[in-house]
Design an enzyme around this catalytic site. Structure first.
Site, mmCIF file in Angstrom:
data_model
loop_
_atom_site.group_PDB
_atom_site.id
_atom_site.type_symbol
_atom_site.label_atom_id
_atom_site.label_comp_id
_atom_site.label_asym_id
_atom_site.label_seq_id
_atom_site.Cartn_x
_atom_site.Cartn_y
_atom_site.Cartn_z
ATOM 1 N N LYS A 13 0.847 -1.206 0.000
ATOM 2 C CA LYS A 13 0.000 0.000 0.000
ATOM 3 C C LYS A 13 0.886 1.261 0.000
ATOM 4 C CE LYS A 13 -3.496 -2.590 2.445
ATOM 5 N NZ LYS A 13 -4.822 -2.536 2.993
ATOM 6 N N GLU A 169 -11.394 -10.414 -1.389
ATOM 7 C CA GLU A 169 -11.037 -9.631 -0.209
ATOM 8 C C GLU A 169 -12.300 -9.000 0.371
ATOM 9 O OE1 GLU A 169 -6.644 -8.520 -0.203
ATOM 10 O OE2 GLU A 169 -7.679 -6.883 -1.165
ATOM 11 N N GLY A 232 -1.044 -5.636 5.793
ATOM 12 C CA GLY A 232 -0.259 -5.289 6.984
ATOM 13 C C GLY A 232 0.869 -6.266 7.300
HETATM 14 C C1 PEP Z 1 -5.159 -5.739 1.450
HETATM 15 O O1 PEP Z 1 -5.327 -4.541 1.629
HETATM 16 O O2 PEP Z 1 -5.071 -6.198 0.294
HETATM 17 C C2 PEP Z 1 -5.110 -6.584 2.627
HETATM 18 C C3 PEP Z 1 -5.384 -7.846 2.482
HETATM 19 O O3 PEP Z 1 -4.793 -5.953 3.811
HETATM 20 P P1 PEP Z 1 -4.620 -6.642 5.257
HETATM 21 O O4 PEP Z 1 -3.823 -7.918 5.056
HETATM 22 O O5 PEP Z 1 -3.866 -5.632 6.053
HETATM 23 O O6 PEP Z 1 -5.980 -6.921 5.764
#
Ligand code: PEP
Length: 255
Positions: A13, A169, A232
């Site tokens: 990100k 997701e 993260g």
């Molecule tokens: C993402 O933003 O693609 C993601 C999966 O974030 P996190 O692993 O932090 O939930």
């Protein structure tokens, strides 16, 4: 055993300055070298400012360079934007598109995502297309309808299925520490696979949302899950690599 090669993708990100990015990329590339031969693909998607520097570190490594988002046009009067050929020019092999932070933070529609997929594939990139329902949509029982609409409209006609990866997701699971139970992930992946029609059996479908080293085991043992997209927990090489190793064990031990 599925013939789909797992993919473990890191979404950094908007994190990392040059020094941190170099250190993290070097640590991931060293972990990959010491675990070789890998039974899965590893992709690292830094912010655009680090694409060149991270690419230099990953040269000769089995870790693939990726990037985050693009505009559909290859070049032109688009102040502040970046195109797929620009990322390909820097050695990127994959691009994350349609992430919920673009869909919900920037009002990006599935139709726009499909245009970006076409542009990225034309530039030779693997397209990691994100789909997923919000908490309100989950509560309203609309997950199936949302996934159906997003997959149908975000995957363009004549897509190159060998360059298509879908990341399921759930928006409510991103960065929250919450996750669907594995059986719900499997149900969503099966739906997405069926929506893809004849190409469904060969397209990799990843899960993303609060994956970390402690919880990845319950997901990586599901054959329907072809890897993970990690936010993260990808910002520390040790946690990212423990997640990747979970798939190494599954694939290599089953081979
Ligand atoms: C993402 O933003 O693609 C993601 C999966 O974030 P996190 O692993 O932090 O939930």
């Amino acid at each position: 055993m599925s013939s789909r090669r797992p993919m473990i993708a890191a979404n950094w990100k908007m994190n990392g300055l040059l020094a941190d990015g170099r250190l993290l990329a070097r640590a991931v590339s060293e972990a990959a070298a010491s675990a070789a031969p890998l039974c899965f693909d590893v992709v690292v998607c830094p912010p655009a400012t680090l694409t060149y520097a991270v690419g230099e570190i990953l040269k000769g490594s089995s870790v693939l360079l990726g990037a985050q988002d693009c505009v559909a046009a290859p070049q032109g009067a688009f102040t502040g934007d970046l195109s797929a050929p620009m990322f390909a020019d820097l050695g990127a092999k994959a691009l994350i598109l349609g992430h919920s932070e673009r869909r919900h933070g920037h009002g990006e529609t599935s139709v726009q995502v499909a245009e970006k997929v076409k542009a990225a594939q034309a530039a030779g990139l693997i397209t990691i297309v994100c789909v997923g329902e919000t908490a309100a949509e989950l509560d309203a029982g609309c997950t199936k309808a949302v996934l159906t609409q997003q997959v149908r409209e975000s995957v363009p006609e004549n897509v190159d299925s060998s360059k298509l990866v879908i990341a399921y997701e759930p928006v409510w699971a991103i960065g929250t520490g919450r996750q669907p139970v594995p059986s719900d992930v499997v149900t969503a992946h099966q739906l997405i696979r069926s929506l893809l029609g004849p190409m469904g059996p060969t397209v990799r479908i990843l899960y993303g949302g609060s994956v970390n080293a402690a919880n990845v085991g319950s997901i990586s043992c599901e054959k329907e899950v072809d890897g993970v997209l990690v936010g993260g927990a990808s910002l520390k090489a040790e946690s990212f690599w423990s997640i990747a190793e979970s798939f190494q064990k599954r694939v290599c031990l089953a081979a």
